[in-house]
Scaffold this motif. Structure first.
Motif, PDB file in Angstrom:
ATOM      1  N   ASP A 306      43.734  39.888   9.404  1.00  0.00           N
ATOM      2  CA  ASP A 306      42.610  41.830  10.136  1.00  0.00           C
ATOM      3  C   ASP A 306      43.140  42.802   9.714  1.00  0.00           C
ATOM      4  O   ASP A 306      43.916  43.302  10.814  1.00  0.00           O
ATOM      5  CB  ASP A 306      43.014  41.417  11.642  1.00  0.00           C
ATOM      6  CG  ASP A 306      43.009  39.406  12.731  1.00  0.00           C
ATOM      7  OD1 ASP A 306      41.371  39.568  11.672  1.00  0.00           O
ATOM      8  OD2 ASP A 306      43.335  39.312  13.609  1.00  0.00           O
ATOM      9  N   SER A 307      43.549  42.800   8.781  1.00  0.00           N
ATOM     10  CA  SER A 307      44.119  44.194   7.891  1.00  0.00           C
ATOM     11  C   SER A 307      43.101  45.204   8.554  1.00  0.00           C
ATOM     12  O   SER A 307      41.854  44.807   8.758  1.00  0.00           O
ATOM     13  CB  SER A 307      44.172  43.811   6.759  1.00  0.00           C
ATOM     14  OG  SER A 307      44.581  46.048   6.689  1.00  0.00           O
ATOM     15  N   THR A 308      43.663  46.436   9.275  1.00  0.00           N
ATOM     16  CA  THR A 308      42.582  48.040   9.709  1.00  0.00           C
ATOM     17  C   THR A 308      41.885  48.350   8.465  1.00  0.00           C
ATOM     18  O   THR A 308      40.807  48.601   9.434  1.00  0.00           O
ATOM     19  CB  THR A 308      43.418  48.217  10.468  1.00  0.00           C
ATOM     20  OG1 THR A 308      44.223  49.148   9.046  1.00  0.00           O
ATOM     21  CG2 THR A 308      44.281  47.694  11.378  1.00  0.00           C
ATOM     22  N   ASP A 309      42.108  47.592   7.278  1.00  0.00           N
ATOM     23  CA  ASP A 309      41.280  48.585   6.128  1.00  0.00           C
ATOM     24  C   ASP A 309      41.626  47.941   4.543  1.00  0.00           C
ATOM     25  O   ASP A 309      42.343  48.504   4.216  1.00  0.00           O
ATOM     26  CB  ASP A 309      42.083  49.917   5.596  1.00  0.00           C
ATOM     27  CG  ASP A 309      40.658  50.839   4.662  1.00  0.00           C
ATOM     28  OD1 ASP A 309      39.822  49.621   4.570  1.00  0.00           O
ATOM     29  OD2 ASP A 309      40.315  51.583   5.045  1.00  0.00           O
ATOM     30  N   PRO A 310      41.399  46.599   5.250  1.00  0.00           N
ATOM     31  CA  PRO A 310      41.571  45.664   3.127  1.00  0.00           C
ATOM     32  C   PRO A 310      41.636  45.962   1.946  1.00  0.00           C
ATOM     33  O   PRO A 310      41.292  46.098   1.300  1.00  0.00           O
ATOM     34  CB  PRO A 310      41.227  44.274   3.901  1.00  0.00           C
ATOM     35  CG  PRO A 310      40.066  44.870   4.910  1.00  0.00           C
ATOM     36  CD  PRO A 310      40.595  45.767   5.331  1.00  0.00           C
ATOM     37  N   ASP A 311      39.932  47.232   2.099  1.00  0.00           N
ATOM     38  CA  ASP A 311      39.619  47.763   1.145  1.00  0.00           C
ATOM     39  C   ASP A 311      40.552  48.565   0.002  1.00  0.00           C
ATOM     40  O   ASP A 311      41.213  48.652  -0.416  1.00  0.00           O
ATOM     41  CB  ASP A 311      38.299  48.069   1.352  1.00  0.00           C
ATOM     42  CG  ASP A 311      37.126  47.097   1.027  1.00  0.00           C
ATOM     43  OD1 ASP A 311      37.499  46.724   0.856  1.00  0.00           O
ATOM     44  OD2 ASP A 311      36.137  47.638   1.238  1.00  0.00           O
ATOM     45  N   LEU A 312      41.027  49.678   1.625  1.00  0.00           N
ATOM     46  CA  LEU A 312      42.355  50.509   1.127  1.00  0.00           C
ATOM     47  C   LEU A 312      44.006  50.294   1.016  1.00  0.00           C
ATOM     48  O   LEU A 312      44.593  50.472   0.061  1.00  0.00           O
ATOM     49  CB  LEU A 312      42.229  51.442   1.961  1.00  0.00           C
ATOM     50  CG  LEU A 312      43.422  52.692   1.841  1.00  0.00           C
ATOM     51  CD1 LEU A 312      43.428  53.384   0.872  1.00  0.00           C
ATOM     52  CD2 LEU A 312      43.755  54.051   2.962  1.00  0.00           C
ATOM     53  N   ALA A 313      43.597  48.642   1.699  1.00  0.00           N
ATOM     54  CA  ALA A 313      44.903  48.002   1.113  1.00  0.00           C
ATOM     55  C   ALA A 313      45.001  47.247  -0.006  1.00  0.00           C
ATOM     56  O   ALA A 313      45.754  48.086  -1.053  1.00  0.00           O
ATOM     57  CB  ALA A 313      45.169  47.297   2.137  1.00  0.00           C
TER      58      ALA A 313
END
Length: 436
Positions: A306-313
Motif C-alpha cells: 500500500d505504498s503511497t506512490d509506488p510509481d515514484l518509489a
C-alpha cells in the motif's frame, strides 16, 4: 582530503555510524521530518549531517521524495502497524538486510519485476539471493554495502613470509606473518585486533573465522571444526598486541604506530592511511578450510504494501541504483556501491584501497558470504554477547574449549528458541535455527 564534501571526522561518522547502527541518537520513531512529498523511511544516515548529505544527493537525483529516518529497533513495528491499520504513510523503505527481510512476510511488495526492468547492473549474485529472503521472489533491491578487511603498513608488510601473496592469505599464512612480524620487532607484536569494549571482534568470529573454518556461523557453533577455529584464535592472540583489549577503532593504534597490521570494519580503518597512503595496503581477509568467509553489511530499497506512490518509489529505486548515483552515495555518505561501478580516482586513497580489498573478498571463487544476525530485533545484542563471552572465556581466560562451546551453545539456542527465527547466511535458512 580530496573533494568528498565531508571533513575527516564527518567522513568517519558518515561511513560507519550509519552502517553499523551505532548512532548516539536516543530518539525513537521518526527521527527527522521531511519536506513534503513521498516519504522514504530509512534506518540509515540518522545523524543530522549524514541525513542532510543524503538528502542533497537525493534532491539532485529525483524530485518529490522526502527522506525520513528512524531507529532500527522501531522500524519494523512502524511499518507493520501502519499497514495493519490500513493507513500507510510511507512510499519507500531503506534499511539493512536484517531490517527488511523480516518484513517479507506480507509487508513488502514483490519487486521481482522492478529488478528485471533495471537490467543487469552488476549486483553480486549473493546479494540478489539475499533479497529473496528465502523465497523465489525479490523483496528489495540491493542498495549499498560495507565490509571488513585487513590493513597493513609497509613496516609489517616487509615481514610477510616468502612466497605468500598478501591478497590471497590463508589463516595459516596470517598466523605465520604475525609471528614473523613479532619476532622481527624485538618480540613486540605488530598485529592488533578490535577487542575493546566497543570493538567489533565478535564480527570477526561470527563472519570470518567460524565460516572459514566450519562453513557456518550458528549451526556449526559447537562443532569439532569450531573448536579448531578457537584453538587457532588462541594462537593468533598470543602474537597480538596485549593492549588489543582496549582497541575499539583499529585506525587509532595503526595511526600512532602501536601496531602495523589489523582487521576491522572499513570505516574503522579509514583514517590510518590518510597522511601516507603509499605505505599502506588494504587486503582481503584470510581463507580457511571451507573458504574465504566474509561479512557484508548489505543495505536495500523496498516498497511497502500500500505504498503511497509506488510509481515514484520505482523511479527512485531506478535512479539510486544507477552506477553514477551509487558513486555519488560513496562520496556523500561513504557507502560502497552494490552495483558494478568504477571507483573514481579522486576519492580519498583509503576508500580506493578498501574498495579493491572488498571487491577481492566478494569475487573470490571460494567466498562464503556471512551476515550480521537477522530478525532478532532488540535481542541481537544477546547473540553478540555469546560470541564475546566465548572469546573472553576461551582466549583470554584459557577456559576449556569444549565446555565453553557447549555452555554458550545452550545460551544461543535459548535465544533462538524464544524468537523462532530462521538462520541467516552462511547457515541454511531452515525454519528452526538449531545449534548443532
Amino acid at each position: 582530503m580530496p573533494a568528498t564534501g565531508l571533513d575527516r571526522r564527518a567522513f568517519l561518522r558518515a561511513a560507519g555510524l550509519g552502517a553499523l547502527a551505532l548512532s548516539a541518537s536516543a530518539c525513537t520513531g521518526f527521527a527527522t521530518t521531511g519536506n513534503g512529498g513521498m516519504i522514504f523511511l530509512s534506518t540509515q544516515f540518522r545523524p543530522v549531517d549524514e541525513a542532510e548529505a543524503f538528502r542533497s544527493l537525493l534532491a539532485r537525483t529525483v524530485s518529490g521524495v522526502s527522506y525520513v529516518t528512524i531507529e532500527d529497533g522501531p522500524f519494523a513495528g512502524q511499518v507493520r502497524s501502519q499497514i495493519d491499520a490500513g493507513s500507510t504513510q510511507i512510499g519507500l523503505l531503506g534499511g539493512l538486510h536484517g531490517d527488511l527481510a523480516p518484513l517479507a512476510d506480507g509487508y513488502l511488495e514483490d519487486v521481482t519485476d522492478v529488478l528485471a526492468a533495471l537490467g543487469d547492473r552488476g549486483w553480486p549474485a549473493e546479494y540478489l539471493e539475499l533479497a529473496k529472503a528465502g523465497t523465489d521472489r525479490s523483496w528489495y533491491i540491493p542498495w549499498a554495502n560495507a565490509s571488513y578487511v585487513l590493513a597493513a603498513h609497509a613496516d609489517a608488510l616487509q615481514h610477510l613470509p616468502s612466497g605468500v601473496d598478501a591478497n590471497a592469505l590463508t589463516y595459516d599464512d596470517f598466523l605465520d606473518w604475525a609471528i614473523a612480524a613479532r619476532r622481527a620487532n624485538g618480540n613486540r607484536p605488530m598485529l592488533g585486533l578490535p577487542a575493546g569494549p566497543e570493538g567489533l571482534l565478535h564480527r570477526f568470529t561470527q563472519g570470518y573465522l567460524l565460516p572459514s573454518f566450519t562453513g557456518g556461523q550458528i549451526t556449526t557453533f559447537r562443532s569439532r571444526e569450531a573448536a579448531t577455529a578457537w584453538e587457532y584464535l588462541r594462537e593468533l592472540w598470543a602474537n597480538c598486541s596485549p593492549t588489543s583489549t582496549t582497541y575499539d577503532f583499529m585506525q587509532e593504534p595503526l595511526e600512532t604506530g602501536e601496531v602495523g597490521m589489523a582487521w576491522d570494519h572499513v570505516v574503522r580503518l579509514v583514517d590510518a592511511p590518510e597522511r601516507d597512503p603509499r605505505n599502506w595496503r588494504m587486503l582481503p581477509s584470510p581463507r580457511g578450510p571451507h573458504g574465504l568467509g566474509y561479512m557484508a553489511v548489505v543495505a536495500g530499497l523496498a516498497i511497502p504494501k500500500d505504498s503511497t506512490d509506488p510509481d515514484l518509489a520505482r523511479r527512485t529505486i531506478d535512479e539510486l541504483s544507477k552506477p553514477h548515483t551509487q558513486v555519488g552515495l560513496l562520496r556523500s555518505n561513504s557507502f560502497f556501491p552494490a552495483v558494478a561501478a568504477e571507483i573514481p580516482q579522486d576519492l580519498p586513497p583509503a576508500i580506493k584501497l578498501e574498495a579493491d580489498a572488498v571487491k577481492r573478498q566478494q569475487e573470490a571463487a571460494d567466498s562464503i558470504l556471512s551476515l550480521p544476525p537477522v530478525g532478532l530485533g532488540t535481542r541481537e545484542g544477546e547473540v553478540s554477547k555469546v560470541f564475546q563471552d566465548t572469546f573472553r572465556s576461551i582466549v583470554l581466560d584459557r577456559a576449556d574449549i569444549r565446555t565453553t562451546l557447549d555452555g554458550q551453545a545452550s545460551v544461543l539456542q535459548g535465544i533462538l528458541d524464544d524468537l523462532k527465527v530462521p538462520c541467516w547466511a552462511p547457515d541454511p535458512a531452515a525454519e528452526r535455527c538449531e545449534v548443532m
